[in-house]
Design an enzyme around this catalytic site. Sequence first.
Site, PDB file in Angstrom:
ATOM      1  N   ALA A   1      37.359  36.829  37.625  1.00  0.00           N
ATOM      2  CA  ALA A   1      36.402  37.575  38.433  1.00  0.00           C
ATOM      3  C   ALA A   1      34.982  37.024  38.348  1.00  0.00           C
ATOM      4  O   ALA A   1      34.041  37.643  38.837  1.00  0.00           O
ATOM      5  CB  ALA A   1      36.402  39.040  37.999  1.00  0.00           C
ATOM      6  N   HIS A   2      34.808  35.846  37.739  1.00  0.00           N
ATOM      7  CA  HIS A   2      33.471  35.273  37.629  1.00  0.00           C
ATOM      8  C   HIS A   2      33.078  34.600  38.944  1.00  0.00           C
ATOM      9  O   HIS A   2      33.878  33.852  39.518  1.00  0.00           O
ATOM     10  CB  HIS A   2      33.429  34.245  36.492  1.00  0.00           C
TER      11      HIS A   2
ATOM     12  N   ALA B   1      43.275  34.784  32.474  1.00  0.00           N
ATOM     13  CA  ALA B   1      42.444  33.658  32.897  1.00  0.00           C
ATOM     14  C   ALA B   1      42.848  32.360  32.200  1.00  0.00           C
ATOM     15  O   ALA B   1      42.000  31.557  31.797  1.00  0.00           O
ATOM     16  CB  ALA B   1      40.959  33.952  32.682  1.00  0.00           C
TER      17      ALA B   1
ATOM     18  N   ASP C   1      44.895  47.213  27.255  1.00  0.00           N
ATOM     19  CA  ASP C   1      44.519  48.405  28.018  1.00  0.00           C
ATOM     20  C   ASP C   1      45.664  48.952  28.853  1.00  0.00           C
ATOM     21  O   ASP C   1      45.490  49.924  29.586  1.00  0.00           O
ATOM     22  CB  ASP C   1      43.311  48.109  28.912  1.00  0.00           C
TER      23      ASP C   1
ATOM     24  N   HIS D   1      46.133  44.630  31.555  1.00  0.00           N
ATOM     25  CA  HIS D   1      45.931  43.185  31.456  1.00  0.00           C
ATOM     26  C   HIS D   1      47.157  42.452  30.903  1.00  0.00           C
ATOM     27  O   HIS D   1      47.354  41.275  31.208  1.00  0.00           O
ATOM     28  CB  HIS D   1      44.712  42.875  30.579  1.00  0.00           C
TER      29      HIS D   1
ATOM     30  N   ASP E   1      36.916  44.632  27.036  1.00  0.00           N
ATOM     31  CA  ASP E   1      36.420  43.997  28.260  1.00  0.00           C
ATOM     32  C   ASP E   1      35.960  45.083  29.223  1.00  0.00           C
ATOM     33  O   ASP E   1      36.067  44.940  30.444  1.00  0.00           O
ATOM     34  CB  ASP E   1      37.497  43.110  28.898  1.00  0.00           C
TER      35      ASP E   1
ATOM     36  N   LEU F   1      41.884  41.217  38.780  1.00  0.00           N
ATOM     37  CA  LEU F   1      41.392  42.064  37.691  1.00  0.00           C
ATOM     38  C   LEU F   1      39.984  41.642  37.308  1.00  0.00           C
ATOM     39  O   LEU F   1      39.685  40.450  37.189  1.00  0.00           O
ATOM     40  CB  LEU F   1      42.307  41.962  36.474  1.00  0.00           C
ATOM     41  N   ALA F   2      39.115  42.615  37.105  1.00  0.00           N
ATOM     42  CA  ALA F   2      37.700  42.338  36.851  1.00  0.00           C
ATOM     43  C   ALA F   2      37.209  43.195  35.693  1.00  0.00           C
ATOM     44  O   ALA F   2      36.338  44.044  35.831  1.00  0.00           O
ATOM     45  CB  ALA F   2      36.871  42.610  38.105  1.00  0.00           C
TER      46      ALA F   2
END
Length: 371
Positions: free
Chosen positions: A127-128, A205, A233, A236, A259, A292-293
């Site tokens: 998500a970067h 990632a 969580d 993820h 995160d 996912l972010a």
Amino acid sequence: MSGGSLRVTGGSVDVTIAEGHVAPTATGGDVLDARGLHVLPGLLDLQVNGAAGIDLTHEPERLWEVAAALPRYGVTAFLPTIITSAPQARERALAVLAAGPPAGWTGAVPLGVHLEGPMIAPARKGAHPPRWLAEPSADLVAGWSRAAGVAMVTLAPELPGALDVVTALAERDVVVALGHTEAAPEQMTAAADRGARAVTHLGNAMPALAGRLPGPVGAALADPRLTVGVIADGHHLHPTTVAAFAGALGPGRLLAVTDCTAALGMPDGPARLGDQAVVVREGTVRLEDGTLAGSAADLPACLRVLRAATGCSLAEAVASATTVPAALLGDPSRGTLAPGARGDLVLVDDDLTVVATVVGGRVLHDRRGGR
């Protein structure tokens, strides 16, 4: 942030805090009732992008508001995390940290900034935002040091110039974490040889582990020098993956992180991650394209998932958010309730629901009294 004397009694252990630190004995002072509860060291979260509707990359000036919100989740110290962004965002975050909290402030203690990016692999950016990605260089990291407030940097070790940057940062007491990467095992090993000590959100990632292509996941599991972050969580990673990672890492190398983003503590709906719009829905945080972010999870919830996935003991789960992060940061005063340690602790029930949180000897959250 230290108070007078506080006695925590009736729980799994009795603890006395005097002048902000765990003391062998003390008389007088306030009493915190821990009957029927587990008394744990305060939790440390090394990957906090935001909370309570505040994104730290977008609004680093609101650091102390995020820090004030975290004790309700049992977190007593943390690393505010700035993702790949304009250089000014990093500069602003470090300036806010250096300036210190406003008068009268109380909350979880920021232990330095975690710069997640911009030196990450474009193909694994997650998500970067791609426009702010940068190759490693001495100029880019000039001035980045633990003394200047940079506690951790996540980078991809396969990028040109990355190994020299790893060496430079390690020499400045910065924890180098490997993440957002497609590195071959040899490149991961080379980075560890240069001083890298951690891995950021294993299994996310980065390419998946395969029999003849171990990649960064296999290298992280196999290298005992690396402390490995895991986002348990429930979104993820599959529970079986969590169990496999935990079994391979053992309790001493598994680092639980959230995160968490601005979505922590907020209802479903629109939110932010840096300069990007995200959507919070049913416990997930995603870009508009579904990527996912970050997460909306708190740390006790992640420990709950970890226990359910692995069957580990409460002590083993708690270690992943106390002694493991404290050791990674080289801070023996945290993550323990031994005499002389900081007076940071959390009271939880059998389901790891946070009942009360103490930071520096002060009760900053107690759900029984409305705080």
